[in-house]
Design a protein around this motif. Structure first.
Motif, mmCIF file in Angstrom:
data_model
loop_
_atom_site.group_PDB
_atom_site.id
_atom_site.type_symbol
_atom_site.label_atom_id
_atom_site.label_comp_id
_atom_site.label_asym_id
_atom_site.label_seq_id
_atom_site.Cartn_x
_atom_site.Cartn_y
_atom_site.Cartn_z
ATOM 1 N N GLU A 58 0.861 -1.095 -0.112
ATOM 2 C CA GLU A 58 -0.044 -0.123 0.101
ATOM 3 C C GLU A 58 0.890 1.182 -0.052
ATOM 4 O O GLU A 58 1.688 1.466 0.742
ATOM 5 N N ASN A 117 -4.529 5.078 -2.195
ATOM 6 C CA ASN A 117 -5.816 5.501 -1.490
ATOM 7 C C ASN A 117 -6.251 6.696 -2.721
ATOM 8 O O ASN A 117 -5.548 7.694 -2.825
ATOM 9 N N GLU A 149 -7.980 2.431 -3.724
ATOM 10 C CA GLU A 149 -8.583 2.022 -2.428
ATOM 11 C C GLU A 149 -9.747 3.231 -2.067
ATOM 12 O O GLU A 149 -9.078 4.447 -2.146
ATOM 13 N N ASP A 179 -11.967 0.628 1.417
ATOM 14 C CA ASP A 179 -11.105 0.716 2.537
ATOM 15 C C ASP A 179 -11.859 0.664 3.791
ATOM 16 O O ASP A 179 -13.198 1.370 3.721
ATOM 17 N N LYS A 200 -11.513 -4.169 2.625
ATOM 18 C CA LYS A 200 -10.360 -4.101 3.509
ATOM 19 C C LYS A 200 -10.996 -3.789 4.884
ATOM 20 O O LYS A 200 -11.723 -2.740 5.000
ATOM 21 N N GLU A 236 -6.606 -5.279 7.836
ATOM 22 C CA GLU A 236 -5.577 -4.045 8.180
ATOM 23 C C GLU A 236 -5.349 -3.995 9.498
ATOM 24 O O GLU A 236 -6.092 -4.502 10.339
HETATM 25 CA CA CA Z 1 -6.079 2.643 2.599
#
Ligand code: CA
Ligand code: C2E
Ligand code: CA
Ligand code: CA
Length: 278
Positions: A58, A117, A149, A179, A200, A236
């Protein structure tokens, strides 16, 4: 209108101006940082729980300030959002991340993907697919190695438009994940309509797996939901061996967290990779 009100406050409440000046100064600093390319991208490994290999990293932005040092995203992303600078910032992160991954692939980390992101404001840009397509082409990275995300709340605003946008991105071959899943208000029926690839699970649920039976139940439910909808599921904020074993046993596809590695600058990630994956 907004401006007029601020001017009015200037005379009545000087203490407000101080905060405003600080904000303006900060905005000017951030603008300059974008021009001078002071933003860094750190990378955090995401591990496939079956193969125990890193499959994705990420990309997480940091601001390398010449005198203040490394500033974390929570201290400038909100301002970037408010001022619209996030669009430019987000493009820089995307570009850097795609170039870096291509470089790592060429160096032998063949199947490494990157997730980036997307801010709600970026996601609302009509020309986003064009921008992403150009960045991928310039980096020479195949679209399937890029995952975007988006947060639940961004996805749930203007659902019909978002479905079209997601479809366009998906047709390009880019992957999409939701996310911080579980913290917003995703309607499950929309989840089915969204052309997404992965969920996620938010860190707040993972940290409670062994403390709060409700959190464990929620994590299990999200994993089952993801499997039912044929989505990949990533946990996560995995910090302990116990949490990781639990996730492996419950067939969570991927895990990310301090247990494996913190977000790292590129050179540190290369060392991490050598140490852990070769
Ligand atoms: Ca993220
Ligand atoms: P996020 O997307 O949910 O990213 C995960 C955050 O959790 C990261 O914080 C990461 O360092 C942290 N984290 C990862 N594993 C663990 C763990 O095991 N324990 C704990 N306590 N924390 C963990 P970071 O890098 O400070 O980023 C914070 C947020 O800033 C991100 O949350 C994301 O919303 C935003 N952000 C970061 N980079 C970007 C960017 O390039 N664009 C946009 N729009 N937002 C970004
Ligand atoms: Ca997250
Ligand atoms: Ca978060």
């Amino acid at each position: 209108k907004q401006q007029g009100r601020n001017n009015f406050q200037y005379y009545l409440a000087p203490e407000k101006t101080e905060a405003q000046i600080e904000r303006f100064a900060m905005e000017a600093m951030l603008r300059k940082a974008l021009e001078k390319d002071e933003l860094l991208v750190y990378y955090q490994p995401r591990i496939n729980t079956k193969s125990e290999r890193v499959v994705c990293v990420e990309a997480l932005v940091r601001w390398q300030h010449p005198s203040l040092g490394v500033i974390p995203p929570k201290d400038f992303i909100p301002l970037a959002e408010e001022t619209g600078l996030i669009v430019q910032l987000g493009e820089q992160v995307l570009r850097k991340a795609c170039v870096q991954i291509k470089q790592w692939q060429d160096a032998g980390m063949e199947d490494l993907s990157v997730s980036v992101n997307l801010s709600p404001l970026q996601f609302r840009q009509q020309h986003l697919p064009g921008v992403i397509g150009r960045i991928l082409r310039q980096a020479g990275l195949l679209p399937q190695y890029l995952e975007l995300e988006i947060t639940e709340s961004a996805a749930m605003q203007n659902v019909n438009r978002n479905i079209l946008m997601l479809r366009e991105l998906k047709e390009m071959g880019v992957k999409i994940s939701i996310d911080d899943f579980g913290t917003g208000y995703s309607s499950l029926s929309y989840l089915k309509k969204f052309p997404i690839d992965a969920l996620k699970v938010d860190r707040s649920f993972i940290s409670g797996i062994h403390e709060d039976p409700d959190d464990a139940a929620i994590v299990n439910a999200i994993i089952v939901l993801a499997k039912t909808l044929k989505l990949k599921v990533t946990a996560e904020g995995v910090e302990t061996e116990e949490q990781y074993i639990y996730l492996q046993q419950h067939k969570c596809d991927e895990a990310q967290g301090y247990l494996f590695g913190k977000p790292m600058p590129p050179e540190t990630f290369e060392e991490w990779y050598k140490l852990n994956m070769t």
